[in-house]
Design a protein around this motif. Structure first.
Motif, PDB file in Angstrom:
ATOM      1  N   ARG A 131      44.936  40.219  41.037  1.00 29.52           N
ATOM      2  CA  ARG A 131      43.920  39.840  40.050  1.00 29.52           C
ATOM      3  C   ARG A 131      42.525  39.940  40.655  1.00 29.52           C
ATOM      4  O   ARG A 131      42.340  39.889  41.882  1.00 29.52           O
ATOM      5  N   SER A 132      41.556  40.058  39.779  1.00 29.95           N
ATOM      6  CA  SER A 132      40.163  39.978  40.216  1.00 29.95           C
ATOM      7  C   SER A 132      39.946  38.616  40.855  1.00 29.95           C
ATOM      8  O   SER A 132      40.361  37.590  40.318  1.00 29.95           O
ATOM      9  N   ASP A 528      46.501  48.127  36.783  1.00 24.72           N
ATOM     10  CA  ASP A 528      46.294  47.579  38.125  1.00 24.72           C
ATOM     11  C   ASP A 528      47.625  47.325  38.824  1.00 24.72           C
ATOM     12  O   ASP A 528      47.745  47.516  40.038  1.00 24.72           O
TER      13      ASP A 528
END
Length: 821
Positions: A131-132, A528
């Motif tokens: 995740r970011s 992603d």
């Protein structure tokens, strides 16, 4: 008694249901925590899938514990078994900052979703998507001596989760330029596409083996408290690697390990030396309870490098442990009785002549080498190799590597350190969705394209779903070795409700443009998860047959995106309805047929490449008669062996063989072929029919052959990895399908076969060209076949090289990658 099997079946179904429910709940847990804030002061550590508090993650963990500025951090360790790691559990039982979670547990997925730092020496599971706000350090677990990754074989499925993890990592740890080049850039093909940074500052775990006198005494005492007999003797550590081709299914021969140790002990001075065994992580569970190893086996929970700190002599085979041990300057011996065999199936990056110690084939020679070293020390050649390897592989292992890694990763200080991106040679990157890689026209066209594309200008990757189907794996093996293979594993992350809504959107034909932030986030997360930090210059949905893949390829950030329009989707109208709304979001719409060009100014035509060189090469190969050619598990259409009329000569006497190649499905109408051949055989009993291919109609066709009385004259050969070696033995090719511009007709033209087809050609060919176009009628097809028998249809031909040159230029233009090629 009959009730017992029924009861067992009910229990199995119940267990399967429980497993599915549990997995669904885990999915929900992971989705829930992925919607929560990332915690920047939480670190998740995993080593060898939870096998222990080990390797580089353990060294980094202890360094962080010792630093006051990280005092407020929470440390979460993945342990598969607390029972097998009692020392670690006892040490941190009262700690408020250290927690343990089991792999795959609810707590595990919570930590995986919210930990600000992720440290692993192998891989997180397929569900993982960074995740970011998370920083991921993958340390790996050793400098490679033996082949790794794609260097073992090009199959994507075997290494796909490793590739996913590497591409998601912000930092990859490397001991040296050699490791960066051979492990990351070449073996796992990260050159051009990895967007993180490589740290070449040594291995933290090696710091753990540079023990002072107090550390040596404490480690020896820990071993003796664990019932490993040492006394005052010097330690010879035997540390062989795992064997086999599958990391999850290693070969182990416990009795052989015990016999080697006992023989070695009988041939050396055991008043001076003790021989201990350190097994590889994946083998330890097989040997931990073997009586013959009592008092000799190093407990798995003690880090290997701590044991190396008290080791006086290392004996190994192909394990990368010897690279770590180089930092000690102590002697290394290599016991390799299977060197030729191992080097053959696994392969080595460094020749044995360069290894930093004697390489011997037997325990007796090992004992002689140890005794000679004890008497006279190391000879000059070995000493020279040792010094050269120290300089090449452990130059940065000075006892302070951990502090440098902590400074880079946790403090964000990269200045002055050996922190670099992966090499990029300037080629433009291209990702191609290949479809299911089954043997069909799409796959054949892709293989031909990948053989001809200019790899000096483009770095090419393809992606496909994983499969165990033999036919798809055969096609994957045909891929150019210059092409990087990805296989998508796992599924989309998200709650069941949100994923159900996403599916309903696709099923309703509402296409790629997400209607909400949730849908946008789901697609972004899936990209992603599959490709990490990677970006591509071009993203191509070459298959163009799946709304899922058409949607996912649109999420390639910053890419120029193209999708192929497939005219043969007419019989799959439901899927085409889901794909069509996606077209507006693509930069380029590409058709292999000029006929589609007129449907829209946005459509570019790019004819499929034929790849005649490969076809002719395959056709020249001998037919593998015998078991290899008998019907396979993928071809349950006949139990008969290769018919004599093909196996003996294929062209003797008056026998004339008609052949067909293609999927046995409705659109290719193989039943019409059988009916037409029955008419021909009635007037020309010397004629024969070879049908190559598999599909849903295979069982019914076998029945039709019998019903038509053609059992001795028709062979349903099923799927063939190389159909062209069979086609070469035929005399006339027949295609009765409805497909526009059938590829198999062009392939038959490469072989120069006379052709009877009902599909029509792409240039209106006449019988004089060797291609006879007939009506889609049983009698018309039969008449065409009779024309061949009567000598009225000659050989066909195709200038495939010139055609492919034009098609390649069309491809470049169609996807926006115009070059001088």
């Amino acid at each position: 008694m009959s009730a017992v099997p029924g009861f067992s079946a009910v229990r199995r179904r119940s267990a399967n249901l429980t497993q599915r429910v549990l997995q669904a709940v885990k999915t929900e847990v992971y989705a829930f925590w992925r919607r929560r804030a990332v915690r920047p002061r939480m670190v998740l550590y995993e080593s060898f899938a939870g096998n222990g508090m080990l390797c580089n993650p353990e060294a980094i963990f202890r360094a962080l514990l010792d630093e006051p500025e990280f005092a407020g951090f929470t440390h979460v360790w993945v342990l598969a078994s607390k029972r097998e790691n009692p020392a670690a559990v006892r040490e941190f039982a009262r700690s408020r900052s250290v927690r343990f979670v089991r792999p795959g547990s609810f707590a595990y997925f919570r930590a995986l979703a919210i930990a600000g730092f992720l440290v692993n020496n192998a891989t997180f599971p397929p569900e993982f998507g960074k995740r970011s706000g998370q920083k991921y350090l993958n340390t790996w677990h050793g400098t490679p001596l033996k082949r790794m990754g794609y260097d073992i074989d090009a199959s994507a499925t075997r290494v796909t989760n490793v590739i996913r993890n590497f591409l998601s990592a912000d930092f990859l740890l490397s001991t040296s330029p050699f490791m960066t080049e051979h492990l990351y850039e070449k073996a796992h093909l990260l050159g051009q596409i990895y967007r993180g940074l490589v740290i070449e500052e040594g291995y933290p775990r090696v710091d753990r083996q540079l023990l002072d006198e107090t550390g040596v005494a404490a480690t020896r005492a820990r071993l003796m408290n664990g019932s490993v007999a040492i006394g005052d003797r010097r330690v010879i550590l035997y540390a062989p690697t795992w064997k086999g081709t599958s990391f999850s299914l290693p070969e182990d021969d416990i009795s052989e390990l015990v016999a080697r140790i006992e023989l070695l002990e009988s041939l050396i001075d055991t008043t001076k030396y003790v021989v201990l065994l350190k097994t590889h992580q994946v083998v330890h569970r097989f040997v931990s309870n073997i009586p013959g190893l009592a008092g000799r086996l190093i407990p798995n929970e003690i880090p290997s490098n701590v044991i190396l700190g008290i080791t006086d002599v290392l004996v190994t085979d192909y394990s990368s442990i010897f690279f770590d041990f180089l930092a000690t300057g102590r002697p290394i011996f290599f016991l390799t009785p299977d060197l030729a065999d191992y080097a053959g199936y696994r392969g080595l990056y460094i020749a044995p002549a360069e290894w930093p110690g004697p390489v011997v084939e037997t325990v007796e020679k090992l004992a002689d080498a140890v005794n000679e070293f004890d008497r006279a020390g190391v000879d000059s050649r070995v000493a020279a190799n040792y010094r050269a390897m120290q300089a090449k592989f452990v130059a940065r292992d000075d006892g302070h590597a951990t502090q440098r890694i902590v400074d880079i990763v946790f403090r964000g200080n990269t200045a002055g350190y050996a922190v670099t991106p992966i090499a990029h040679d300037g080629r433009r990157t291209m990702l191609i969705h290949a479809g299911g890689m089954r043997p069909n026209a799409v796959t054949s066209a892709l293989l031909a394209l990948l053989d001809r594309i200019d790899h000096s200008r483009f770095d090419v990757s393809i992606v496909f779903p994983p499969t165990r189907a033999r036919s798809a794996r055969d096609q994957q093996r045909l891929l150019s070795p210059r092409v990087r293979q990805f296989a998508r594993v796992g599924g989309m992350n998200g709650s069941k409700l949100s994923l159900a809504r996403l599916r309903s959107t696709r099923f309703a034909g509402q296409g790629s443009v997400a209607r909400s932030a949730v849908e946008t986030g789901l697609w972004r997360d899936e990209w992603d998860r599959c490709f990490g930090l990677t970006t591509f210059d071009f993203a191509l949905d070459f298959a163009g047959t799946s709304s899922f893949w058409a949607s996912l390829m649109l999420r390639s950030p910053g890419s120029e995106r193209s999708i192929w329009l497939r005219s043969d989707l007419a019989y799959r109208a439901d899927e085409l309805a889901k794909i069509r709304p996606l077209y507006d979001a693509y930069d380029h719409l590409v058709s292999h047929s000029p006929a589609v060009r007129g449907s829209s100014q946005r459509v570019c035509s790019a004819a499929s490449l034929i790849g005649g060189r490969r076809i002719l090469a395959d056709a020249a190969l001998p037919i593998p008669f015998g078991d290899d050619l008998s019907p396979t598990s993928n071809s349950p259409v006949s139990d008969s062996p290769t018919p004599a009329w093909l196996a003996e000569t294929g062209s003797a006497g008056d026998v004339r063989i008609f052949a067909s190649l293609g999927r046995l499905s409705v659109e290719n109408d193989p039943s019409r072929l059988l009916r037409a051949f029955a008419l021909v055989h009635a007037v020309a009993p010397e004629s024969r029919l070879l049908v190559i291919g598999n599909g849903p109609l295979a069982p019914s066709l076998a029945s039709e052959v019998v019903a038509l009385g053609l059992s001795g004259a028709v062979w349903l050969a099923g799927y063939r990895a190389n159909p062209f070696s069979l086609l070469r033995h035929s005399h006339c090719f027949v295609f009765t399908g409805y497909t526009r511009d059938p590829r198999v007709v062009l392939e038959a033209r490469v072989l120069g076969l006379p052709i009877v087809t009902v599909a029509g050609g792409d240039d209106g060919r006449k019988p004089s060209s060797g291609v006879l176009e007939v009506a889609a009628d049983d009698r018309a097809v039969a008449d065409g076949m009779v024309e061949f028998l009567e000598g009225e249809l000659g050989a066909s031909s195709l200038d495939w090289a010139a055609r492919d040159e034009v098609s390649l230029s069309e491809f470049y233009r169609a996807v926006g990658a115009v070059t001088d090629a």
